[in-house]
Design a protein around this motif. Sequence first.
Motif, PDB file in Angstrom:
ATOM      1  N   LEU A  65      -0.297  -6.285   3.198  1.00 58.05           N
ATOM      2  CA  LEU A  65      -0.775  -4.920   3.411  1.00 58.05           C
ATOM      3  C   LEU A  65      -0.971  -4.533   4.870  1.00 58.05           C
ATOM      4  N   ARG A  66      -1.080  -5.512   5.756  1.00 60.83           N
ATOM      5  CA  ARG A  66      -1.407  -5.162   7.144  1.00 60.83           C
ATOM      6  C   ARG A  66      -0.392  -4.191   7.735  1.00 60.83           C
ATOM      7  N   ARG A  67       0.854  -4.568   7.748  1.00 57.46           N
ATOM      8  CA  ARG A  67       1.863  -3.688   8.362  1.00 57.46           C
ATOM      9  C   ARG A  67       2.361  -2.607   7.409  1.00 57.46           C
ATOM     10  N   GLY A  68       2.396  -2.929   6.128  1.00 50.00           N
ATOM     11  CA  GLY A  68       2.923  -1.956   5.177  1.00 50.00           C
ATOM     12  C   GLY A  68       1.953  -0.846   4.827  1.00 50.00           C
ATOM     13  N   PHE A  69       0.643  -1.091   5.046  1.00 52.10           N
ATOM     14  CA  PHE A  69      -0.339  -0.094   4.617  1.00 52.10           C
ATOM     15  C   PHE A  69      -1.417   0.155   5.667  1.00 52.10           C
ATOM     16  N   ILE A  70      -2.095  -0.895   6.115  1.00 48.29           N
ATOM     17  CA  ILE A  70      -3.231  -0.722   7.020  1.00 48.29           C
ATOM     18  C   ILE A  70      -2.815  -0.094   8.345  1.00 48.29           C
ATOM     19  N   GLU A  71      -1.728  -0.577   8.930  1.00 45.84           N
ATOM     20  CA  GLU A  71      -1.278  -0.051  10.221  1.00 45.84           C
ATOM     21  C   GLU A  71      -0.336   1.134  10.075  1.00 45.84           C
ATOM     22  N   ARG A 109      -0.353   6.993   5.886  1.00 38.73           N
ATOM     23  CA  ARG A 109      -0.696   7.076   4.467  1.00 38.73           C
ATOM     24  C   ARG A 109       0.585   7.166   3.644  1.00 38.73           C
ATOM     25  N   THR A 110       0.574   6.475   2.499  1.00 39.13           N
ATOM     26  CA  THR A 110       1.736   6.511   1.627  1.00 39.13           C
ATOM     27  C   THR A 110       1.276   6.417   0.178  1.00 39.13           C
ATOM     28  N   SER A 111       2.218   6.536  -0.730  1.00 36.18           N
ATOM     29  CA  SER A 111       1.947   6.377  -2.156  1.00 36.18           C
ATOM     30  C   SER A 111       2.257   4.946  -2.559  1.00 36.18           C
ATOM     31  N   ALA A 112       1.978   4.629  -3.832  1.00 36.09           N
ATOM     32  CA  ALA A 112       2.312   3.295  -4.320  1.00 36.09           C
ATOM     33  C   ALA A 112       3.821   3.063  -4.242  1.00 36.09           C
ATOM     34  N   LEU A 113       4.606   4.093  -4.595  1.00 35.15           N
ATOM     35  CA  LEU A 113       6.061   3.963  -4.499  1.00 35.15           C
ATOM     36  C   LEU A 113       6.503   3.859  -3.052  1.00 35.15           C
ATOM     37  N   SER A 140     -20.913  14.211   2.956  1.00 36.31           N
ATOM     38  CA  SER A 140     -20.750  12.872   2.384  1.00 36.31           C
ATOM     39  C   SER A 140     -21.570  12.651   1.120  1.00 36.31           C
ATOM     40  N   GLY A 141     -22.630  13.453   0.913  1.00 38.37           N
ATOM     41  CA  GLY A 141     -23.533  13.180  -0.193  1.00 38.37           C
ATOM     42  C   GLY A 141     -24.240  11.848  -0.041  1.00 38.37           C
ATOM     43  N   GLY A 142     -24.275  11.327   1.178  1.00 37.64           N
ATOM     44  CA  GLY A 142     -24.909  10.037   1.428  1.00 37.64           C
ATOM     45  C   GLY A 142     -23.988   8.853   1.249  1.00 37.64           C
ATOM     46  N   ALA A 143     -22.786   9.062   0.700  1.00 37.48           N
ATOM     47  CA  ALA A 143     -21.826   7.958   0.549  1.00 37.48           C
ATOM     48  C   ALA A 143     -21.412   7.479   1.938  1.00 37.48           C
ATOM     49  N   LEU A 144     -21.428   6.177   2.138  1.00 35.49           N
ATOM     50  CA  LEU A 144     -21.158   5.629   3.469  1.00 35.49           C
ATOM     51  C   LEU A 144     -19.701   5.273   3.701  1.00 35.49           C
ATOM     52  N   TYR A 145     -18.880   5.314   2.643  1.00 41.17           N
ATOM     53  CA  TYR A 145     -17.505   4.826   2.765  1.00 41.17           C
ATOM     54  C   TYR A 145     -16.484   5.800   2.200  1.00 41.17           C
ATOM     55  N   GLY A 146     -16.865   7.063   2.042  1.00 49.61           N
ATOM     56  CA  GLY A 146     -15.931   8.023   1.465  1.00 49.61           C
ATOM     57  C   GLY A 146     -15.765   7.795  -0.019  1.00 49.61           C
ATOM     58  N   ARG A 147     -14.544   7.676  -0.457  1.00 52.48           N
ATOM     59  CA  ARG A 147     -14.221   7.439  -1.867  1.00 52.48           C
ATOM     60  C   ARG A 147     -14.398   5.971  -2.204  1.00 52.48           C
ATOM     61  N   ALA A 148     -15.004   5.671  -3.351  1.00 49.52           N
ATOM     62  CA  ALA A 148     -15.114   4.281  -3.810  1.00 49.52           C
ATOM     63  C   ALA A 148     -13.735   3.741  -4.151  1.00 49.52           C
ATOM     64  N   ALA A 149     -13.523   2.463  -3.895  1.00 51.64           N
ATOM     65  CA  ALA A 149     -12.226   1.833  -4.170  1.00 51.64           C
ATOM     66  C   ALA A 149     -12.190   1.343  -5.616  1.00 51.64           C
ATOM     67  N   HIS A 150     -12.308   2.275  -6.548  1.00 45.94           N
ATOM     68  CA  HIS A 150     -12.315   1.931  -7.971  1.00 45.94           C
ATOM     69  C   HIS A 150     -10.971   2.284  -8.585  1.00 45.94           C
ATOM     70  N   GLY A 151     -10.292   1.286  -9.101  1.00 47.39           N
ATOM     71  CA  GLY A 151      -8.971   1.508  -9.687  1.00 47.39           C
ATOM     72  C   GLY A 151      -7.875   1.419  -8.640  1.00 47.39           C
ATOM     73  N   TRP A 152      -6.661   1.197  -9.090  1.00 46.14           N
ATOM     74  CA  TRP A 152      -5.556   0.959  -8.164  1.00 46.14           C
ATOM     75  C   TRP A 152      -5.148   2.206  -7.394  1.00 46.14           C
ATOM     76  N   ARG A 153      -5.439   3.402  -7.933  1.00 47.26           N
ATOM     77  CA  ARG A 153      -5.020   4.636  -7.260  1.00 47.26           C
ATOM     78  C   ARG A 153      -5.886   4.995  -6.060  1.00 47.26           C
ATOM     79  N   ALA A 154      -7.110   4.491  -6.018  1.00 43.54           N
ATOM     80  CA  ALA A 154      -8.087   4.965  -5.034  1.00 43.54           C
ATOM     81  C   ALA A 154      -7.584   4.847  -3.601  1.00 43.54           C
TER      82      ALA A 154
END
Length: 528
Positions: free
Chosen positions: A157-163, A166-170, A451-465
């Motif tokens: 994931l480092r080069r394909g996603f983190i660096e 933004r992209t989709s799963a495809l 933010s509603g107090g959320a410290l990390y934006g969207r929760a990483a729940h499920g593969w789509r998040a």
Amino acid sequence: MCLLRLTHVQRAINGVFEGDVKRRVVVIGAGLGGLSAALLLAADGFDVTVLEAASAPGGKMREILVGERAIDVGPTVLTMRWAFEAIFQQAGLSLADQVTLRPAERLARHFWGDGARLDLFGDVERSVAAIAEFAGAAEGEAYRAFGARARGIYETLRRGFIEGERTSALGLAARLGPSRLPELLALSPYTSLWSALGGLFKDRRLRQLFGRYATYCGSSPFSAPATLMLVAHVEREGVWLVEGGMARLAEAFWRAAAAKGATFHFSRAVESISVEGGRSVGVVTDDGERFDADAVVMNGDVSALEAGLLGKAASRAAPATAALDRSLSALTFAFAGRCTGPDLLRHNVFFCDDYRAEFDDVFARGRLPRAPTVYVCAQDREAPEPIEPERFFCLVNAPPEGRGAPLTESELSSCQEAMVRQWERCGLKITPETPIARTSPADFARAYPGSGGALYGRAAHGWRAAFQRPGARSNLPGLYLAGGSVHPGPGAPMAALSGRQAAAAIQADLASTRRYRPAAMPGGMSTR
């Protein structure tokens, strides 16, 4: 002729050409995402203005005074050092010249109510040996397998996603290519982290320990994908302590950006983003001053846009995070005091007995956990000589706003009492000697609008998040996004990388309208 050429060379070295027009960029917010974008854009010759509502840079990377001493009340360590090194290097600087870093030999000390205790180390073999002594040789080998799997996920994931953008799963699958399909499947996006850990470790306590990695991005290990195993490898690559506290890192970005020409205005809140002809053209501050710009970077929770907190004209620039999709908030306590009982490290975790009940309380019932897991940062434990009273920063997971009724003072006090009971079960007694600075989810919501107090934006729940976070380019031309609520995700290094991506998007989008501007390069000259 020679004089003319020399003059042109000198102007190139200075990064200026006659008639060159500097593009203006306004950055809203001096969190790490905004600071990173400001530094890179200023280093590239843009005219950068940063507007920050707080009185100092850093955003969530902040410190407060307890007694007469400063204490970190946000991130407490640095990971993914390479990300910060890359950003400073891109700006022609060195991270090592900006801050003093010291590697943490022991990553954390973990306690359970039955008296068990386990340290994790940066060195793999020391951790294997410690786990083997703690839970048996088979579990030590399971940790080795866990580490190898975490490394594989991270490297995929480092080069394909983190660096990357933004992209989709495809899109991620396309970036990796058909030959790396087995690596993509090994990410285990459809399996929860808790289930994956159950297939590796028989010891419940180890599942708790490594399941806690989900909370690093504000999520539940019972709902987050097994992909978050990568956090284990991030820690094993190195955990670093910043001399003087984490706020020194934010200050280093600020100083470097200012030295490159960026202008900073603190205690200046932005009231609205100006839009003309369907494009962002600047901002207006709360005191009525207008700052025109060719591009605007919004370094804040993206939900502030749809909520209209930056003006109606920009309200459709990015979708808000629904209240039920928000990440964890926290209830924190900072103070100085003295303690007795088991020896502490800088980083300590006191686990509750029923981990699932803790996350059911927070995410399903929208209330503070009745029996919380407690993080205790003893910030003076790395000092050359003992310091008393010691500085303590304590944190309990909490629901963001919108998941239940607003928390009452009685509930906050009860949770504080439960926190104390939790570490006292393990034999620890802490006596505060300064007033306790408490920060609740409501306090975080006020400090970070939208933010509603959320410290990390969207929760990483499920593969789509991971694919649902906005990218650097918003839906409004001229407005760019940075911070922990956008791609690539939460946490100090990810936020810094989001700023880098915002800067890259601006550089690419405005390149066709910028005049020729030569830049001096090592070994010769190049144009950009």
